[in-house]
Design an enzyme around this catalytic site. Structure first.
Site, short mmCIF file in Angstrom:
data_model
loop_
_atom_site.label_atom_id
_atom_site.label_comp_id
_atom_site.label_asym_id
_atom_site.label_seq_id
_atom_site.Cartn_x
_atom_site.Cartn_y
_atom_site.Cartn_z
N CYS A 137 0.85 -1.20 0.00
CA CYS A 137 0.00 0.00 0.00
C CYS A 137 0.88 1.24 0.00
O CYS A 137 1.49 1.56 1.04
CB CYS A 137 -0.93 0.00 1.21
SG CYS A 137 -1.91 1.51 1.36
N CYS A 140 -0.28 4.02 2.40
CA CYS A 140 -0.05 3.73 3.82
C CYS A 140 1.42 3.90 4.21
O CYS A 140 1.73 4.43 5.28
CB CYS A 140 -0.47 2.30 4.15
SG CYS A 140 -2.13 1.85 3.61
N ASP A 141 2.33 3.46 3.34
CA ASP A 141 3.73 3.33 3.74
C ASP A 141 4.72 4.14 2.90
O ASP A 141 5.92 4.13 3.20
CB ASP A 141 4.15 1.86 3.70
CG ASP A 141 3.27 0.99 4.59
OD1 ASP A 141 2.95 1.44 5.70
OD2 ASP A 141 2.89 -0.11 4.17
#
Length: 313
Positions: A137, A140-141
């Protein structure tokens, strides 16, 4: 300790485009509706950094579009519950029981819009480095790699879009694709190839991940010559396809050879009162608009099923 039992008219499994659309329509039809999601609300499209093919929006993000649909569903009266994992299901013509971490649900009708999960990198080191350099993701990261050189694996729409999105953080993005040409839409490819931060390595596959506690190096192999190259990168984002989330339904519902749920254009499965919508349904074309269409059709037919069920008693 016995879990609380909740009886309701309609349970929708999955809060992506199909599930939220189904929730909007079902609630508008005055059906007592719960949308159950075990992850983030929004589904696959949540990661899309740019959406330009959804009617009514010239350009938006997947997250923005899904938030609007989420609000629409709740405004109409549908309840949405996220981060409650389904443990087991029983789906027959007469009984429909869904057990989660928190509750036992007994709906009269079910719409399965569970979507798909990302295919993980098929290497033994994947488990060791997952979330320690290997990610799935970018939203997300991606921020973890500010100013660093990173790698993206996958030449489809998701991989190309992620590579473009990650240039906001990374100093350089290497896009690894096993084929001689990318598979994303031409417009997105043009944007990627025009970005000076991105370098595409064609006909390459990942064969080994290396590092102590975290990912430090990736070994690539040319699929034609078998020549290997080692590249030092602290982070890799993987987009190599999807797997339908249908395993637990297999004992009750017919699946095709790819694991998708067999249901007609009316979205009805072989089990009375159980419908399938979105990417989880066996069909040729999977797009955001077709997921929304499935959700609409499933909800309207579920309402009709519930109405007939009520009159038959």
């Amino acid at each position: 300790m016995q879990k609380p039992i909740k009886e309701l008219e309609l349970l929708i499994i999955g809060a992506g485009a199909a599930g939220l659309s189904a929730g909007i329509y079902a609630a508008m039809l005055k059906v007592d509706t719960l949308i159950l999601e075990d992850q983030l609300i929004g589904g696959q499209i949540l990661d899309a950094y740019s959406v330009e093919n959804y009617p009514g929006f010239i350009n938006t993000t997947g997250a923005e579009l899904m938030e609007i649909m989420h609000q629409q569903a709740e405004k109409q009266g549908a309840k949405v519950d996220e981060f409650d994992t389904i443990l087991s299901v029983k789906l027959t013509d007469t009984d429909k029981i869904i057990e989660t971490d928190s509750f036992i649900y007994k709906p009269k009708a079910v719409i399965i819009a569970a979507g798909m999960k990302r295919r993980t990198l098929p290497l033994p080191e994947e488990t060791k480095f997952k979330s320690k350099g290997v990610h799935y993701c970018e939203l997300c990261d991606g921020h973890l790699y500010e100013g660093k050189k990173i790698m993206v694996v996958g030449g489809g729409r998701a991989g190309v879009g992620a590579a473009i999105s990650l240039t906001r953080y990374a100093s350089e993005v290497l896009l690894i694709h096993h084929g001689p040409s990318l598979q994303a839409e031409a417009k997105v490819q043009d944007e990627l190839l025009a970005n000076a931060k991105i370098k595409v390595l064609y006909n390459m596959q990942v064969v080994t991940l290396q590092g102590e506690q975290n990912l430090e190096r990736v070994v690539l192999e040319n699929v034609n010559t078998k020549e290997q190259t080692t590249i030092e990168v602290p982070g890799m984002f993987v987009f190599i396809g999807w797997i339908p989330r249908t395993d637990m339904y297999a004992p009750y519902i017919e699946l095709d050879s790819y694991g998708n749920i067999v249901a007609g254009e009316d979205c009805q499965t072989k089990v009375a009162g159980v419908f399938a919508a979105g990417d989880v349904r066996s069909k040729k074309i999977r797009q955001l608009t077709t997921a929304v269409s499935d959700g609409t059709v499933a909800a309207i037919n579920a309402e009709e099923y519930l109405k007939n069920l009520k009159y038959s008693r």
